[in-house]
Design an enzyme around this catalytic site. Structure first.
Site, PDB file in Angstrom:
ATOM      1  N   ASN A 132      -3.618   6.024   5.943  1.00  0.00           N
ATOM      2  CA  ASN A 132      -4.355   6.820   6.923  1.00  0.00           C
ATOM      3  C   ASN A 132      -5.084   5.920   7.914  1.00  0.00           C
ATOM      4  O   ASN A 132      -4.907   4.695   7.910  1.00  0.00           O
ATOM      5  CB  ASN A 132      -5.317   7.780   6.221  1.00  0.00           C
ATOM      6  N   TYR A 173       0.851  -1.186   0.000  1.00  0.00           N
ATOM      7  CA  TYR A 173       0.000   0.000   0.000  1.00  0.00           C
ATOM      8  C   TYR A 173       0.888   1.237   0.000  1.00  0.00           C
ATOM      9  O   TYR A 173       1.781   1.375   0.828  1.00  0.00           O
ATOM     10  CB  TYR A 173      -0.927   0.033   1.225  1.00  0.00           C
ATOM     11  N   ASP A 207      15.900   8.046   5.998  1.00  0.00           N
ATOM     12  CA  ASP A 207      14.590   8.030   5.350  1.00  0.00           C
ATOM     13  C   ASP A 207      14.695   7.748   3.860  1.00  0.00           C
ATOM     14  O   ASP A 207      13.742   7.236   3.264  1.00  0.00           O
ATOM     15  CB  ASP A 207      13.882   9.374   5.544  1.00  0.00           C
ATOM     16  N   HIS A 241      -1.295 -39.963  20.537  1.00  0.00           N
ATOM     17  CA  HIS A 241       0.051 -39.424  20.343  1.00  0.00           C
ATOM     18  C   HIS A 241       1.081 -40.458  20.812  1.00  0.00           C
ATOM     19  O   HIS A 241       2.057 -40.750  20.116  1.00  0.00           O
ATOM     20  CB  HIS A 241       0.244 -38.135  21.161  1.00  0.00           C
ATOM     21  N   HIS A 280       6.243  15.923   9.557  1.00  0.00           N
ATOM     22  CA  HIS A 280       5.405  14.854   8.999  1.00  0.00           C
ATOM     23  C   HIS A 280       3.921  15.133   9.244  1.00  0.00           C
ATOM     24  O   HIS A 280       3.117  15.109   8.328  1.00  0.00           O
ATOM     25  CB  HIS A 280       5.779  13.503   9.605  1.00  0.00           C
ATOM     26  N   GLU A 292       0.082 -36.292  29.385  1.00  0.00           N
ATOM     27  CA  GLU A 292      -0.938 -35.316  28.982  1.00  0.00           C
ATOM     28  C   GLU A 292      -2.275 -35.983  28.670  1.00  0.00           C
ATOM     29  O   GLU A 292      -3.239 -35.307  28.311  1.00  0.00           O
ATOM     30  CB  GLU A 292      -0.455 -34.530  27.756  1.00  0.00           C
ATOM     31  N   GLN A 350     -10.881  -0.137   0.784  1.00  0.00           N
ATOM     32  CA  GLN A 350     -11.273  -1.020  -0.322  1.00  0.00           C
ATOM     33  C   GLN A 350     -10.051  -1.665  -0.984  1.00  0.00           C
ATOM     34  O   GLN A 350     -10.116  -2.816  -1.431  1.00  0.00           O
ATOM     35  CB  GLN A 350     -12.108  -0.269  -1.371  1.00  0.00           C
ATOM     36  N   SER A 380       5.287   9.531  13.359  1.00  0.00           N
ATOM     37  CA  SER A 380       6.743   9.475  13.292  1.00  0.00           C
ATOM     38  C   SER A 380       7.366  10.078  14.547  1.00  0.00           C
ATOM     39  O   SER A 380       6.800  10.973  15.176  1.00  0.00           O
ATOM     40  CB  SER A 380       7.237  10.228  12.051  1.00  0.00           C
ATOM     41  N   GLU A 431      11.373   5.415  17.575  1.00  0.00           N
ATOM     42  CA  GLU A 431      11.479   4.967  16.190  1.00  0.00           C
ATOM     43  C   GLU A 431      12.856   5.324  15.628  1.00  0.00           C
ATOM     44  O   GLU A 431      13.575   4.481  15.113  1.00  0.00           O
ATOM     45  CB  GLU A 431      10.381   5.641  15.365  1.00  0.00           C
ATOM     46  N   HIS A 432      13.226   6.612  15.723  1.00  0.00           N
ATOM     47  CA  HIS A 432      14.535   7.095  15.270  1.00  0.00           C
ATOM     48  C   HIS A 432      15.299   7.635  16.474  1.00  0.00           C
ATOM     49  O   HIS A 432      14.761   8.450  17.226  1.00  0.00           O
ATOM     50  CB  HIS A 432      14.390   8.229  14.254  1.00  0.00           C
ATOM     51  N   GLN A 440      11.230  15.448  11.693  1.00  0.00           N
ATOM     52  CA  GLN A 440      10.131  14.532  11.997  1.00  0.00           C
ATOM     53  C   GLN A 440       8.854  15.282  12.325  1.00  0.00           C
ATOM     54  O   GLN A 440       7.753  14.845  11.987  1.00  0.00           O
ATOM     55  CB  GLN A 440      10.506  13.596  13.142  1.00  0.00           C
TER      56      GLN A 440
END
Length: 432
Positions: A216, A132, A363, A422, A264, A417, A193, A239, A329-330, A261
């Site tokens: 999003n 995506y 990045d 088994h 963003h 068990e 979709q 971010s 993250e960074h 950052q």
């Protein structure tokens, strides 16, 4: 503007820090209901539902899915249309990303025990992956490279990219990046979709095994809902950048790294840790002076005011402890001996070492992946990589002697068990 100041010596520091880090990205009931309806419609009606939602949400007028599939020739055309500097940058970045990820490839292995029993692991790539890519104004060709190239290095046979084109607006750089990265098929669809089409398959869109890539809130919610039918990479939050500085780096550099950052979106988070209060004042002054020069000044201002912070720590050892708690993250280590400090870091998506290593190069073109764990998930997650596009199967082949000895052990445990079948299955292979 004034950015929030915290001090580790205050009694309520850790509580204040956790409040600063808290981010609720949970979809509300309305979003959940809309996404659930879309997923169900695509699952039941396939192409017809995808067309309906694409025309409605992206203001398109397509009458068939054939109109929404972008031919490979169009991707190559985009590669020819972009400027030579952009093409060279894309190709250089792709080469570096590919070279780095080649090092992540894991091969199958096995070993033979003394009695002839063979044990091992067989590594195979996923058959088909969906990527995506956000479209319209929020178009990121770098994300195409970072998601597609590791998949191809892993050996994924078919990579299906979906990218919305609202009002028919196409981002040539995104198409060019798809050509450079070796994407196999592209559909001009987006939103929940598109996620549904990839997860369930339609008459035109093949069902994939895993969906990767940012989107999003509707896309993120859809990915969460289809998980189980397909794999997903992660549900990413805003971010983040955390900078540890000893006070010896130019304050303008640090301010701009915080901006990188914050620009963003308004929910992004930029934090600086430093033991030098005077340096924090210098960075505050740099922020105030440089902010009016930024194209996305209002977004940066909102982000820094709501979620940013300049934090005074006692020393660099305490900075490491705070950094490990934040699990960013960074993480930039803008200090004299960054490699020594990096060895103390337990939780971070990516670590940028030294005064000259801007997070921004990560990045785009350093090589390591820019798809990273956010919202403190670096405590248990890793960057996207080749391993995310591979599966591992255990290999077991018993020799007659191995079957006999292992059968005795399995029999005891199985009967313990209460699983008699088994036990007897294993006992049949025990030598008299």
């Amino acid at each position: 503007m004034t950015i929030k100041r915290l001090d580790t010596t205050t009694p309520d520091f850790w509580k204040a820090l956790d409040q600063l880090l808290a981010w609720e990205g949970v979809s509300d009931d309305k979003v959940n209901a809309v996404v659930r309806e879309i997923l169900q419609a695509v699952k039941q009606r396939g192409d017809a539902a995808v067309l309906e939602y694409t025309n409605r949400f992206d203001r398109m007028q397509a009458t068939s899915m054939a109109e929404l599939e972008i031919p490979r020739a169009r991707l190559e055309e985009a590669l020819g249309r972009i400027g030579p500097a952009q093409r060279q940058a894309l190709e250089q970045s792709a080469a570096r990303v590919r070279a780095y990820h080649e090092h992540q490839k894991v091969d199958s292995w096995s070993y033979t025990e003394a009695d002839g029993t063979v044990l091992g692991q067989q590594v195979t790539p996923l058959d088909r992956v969906g990527l995506y890519v956000p479209g319209g104004k929020a178009a990121y060709p770098s994300s195409v490279l970072m998601n597609a190239i590791p998949a191809k290095v892993a050996g994924v046979e078919e990579l299906i990219m979906v990218v919305p084109t609202p009002d028919g607006v196409v981002n040539e750089l995104v198409f060019a990046a798809a050509a450079v990265a070796g994407v196999d098929r592209v559909f001009a669809i987006g939103g929940a979709q598109a996620v549904a089409a990839l997860a369930y398959g339609t008459e035109s869109v093949p069902q994939v095994d895993k969906i990767v890539g940012p989107g999003n809130i509707y896309v993120a919610t859809a990915k969460g809902m289809v998980f189980g039918s397909v794999g997903i990479d992660m549900i990413a939050g805003p971010s983040e950048i955390l900078i540890v500085c000893d006070g010896q780096t130019h304050p303008d550099w640090i301010a701009m790294d915080l901006f990188s950052q914050a620009e963003h979106d308004e929910d992004a988070q930029s934090i600086l840790l430093c033991p030098d209060a005077a340096f924090l004042d210098q960075v505050q002054a740099s922020i105030a002076r440089l902010l009016p020069t930024m194209e996305r000044a209002e977004i940066i201002r909102t982000s820094l005011y709501a979620r940013g912070a300049l934090i005074k720590v006692r020393d660099l050892d305490e900075a490491v402890a705070v950094a490990n708690h934040i699990a960013p993250e960074h993480l930039e280590l803008s200090v004299a001996d960054p490699q020594a400090m990096a060895r103390k870091i337990k939780h971070a998506g990516a670590i940028f070492m030294g005064r000259h290593t801007a997070e921004a190069v990560g990045d785009y073109c350093a090589g390591p992946n820019h798809v990273l764990p956010t919202s403190r998930t670096a405590r248990f997650s890793s960057p996207l990589g080749v391993y995310d596009f591979q599966k591992r199967s255990s290999l077991i082949m018993c020799s007659p002697d191995g079957a006999s000895e292992l059968g005795k052990v399995a029999s005891v445990l199985a009967r313990g068990e209460g699983l008699t079948a088994h036990a007897r299955s294993a006992e049949f292979r025990i030598k008299p």
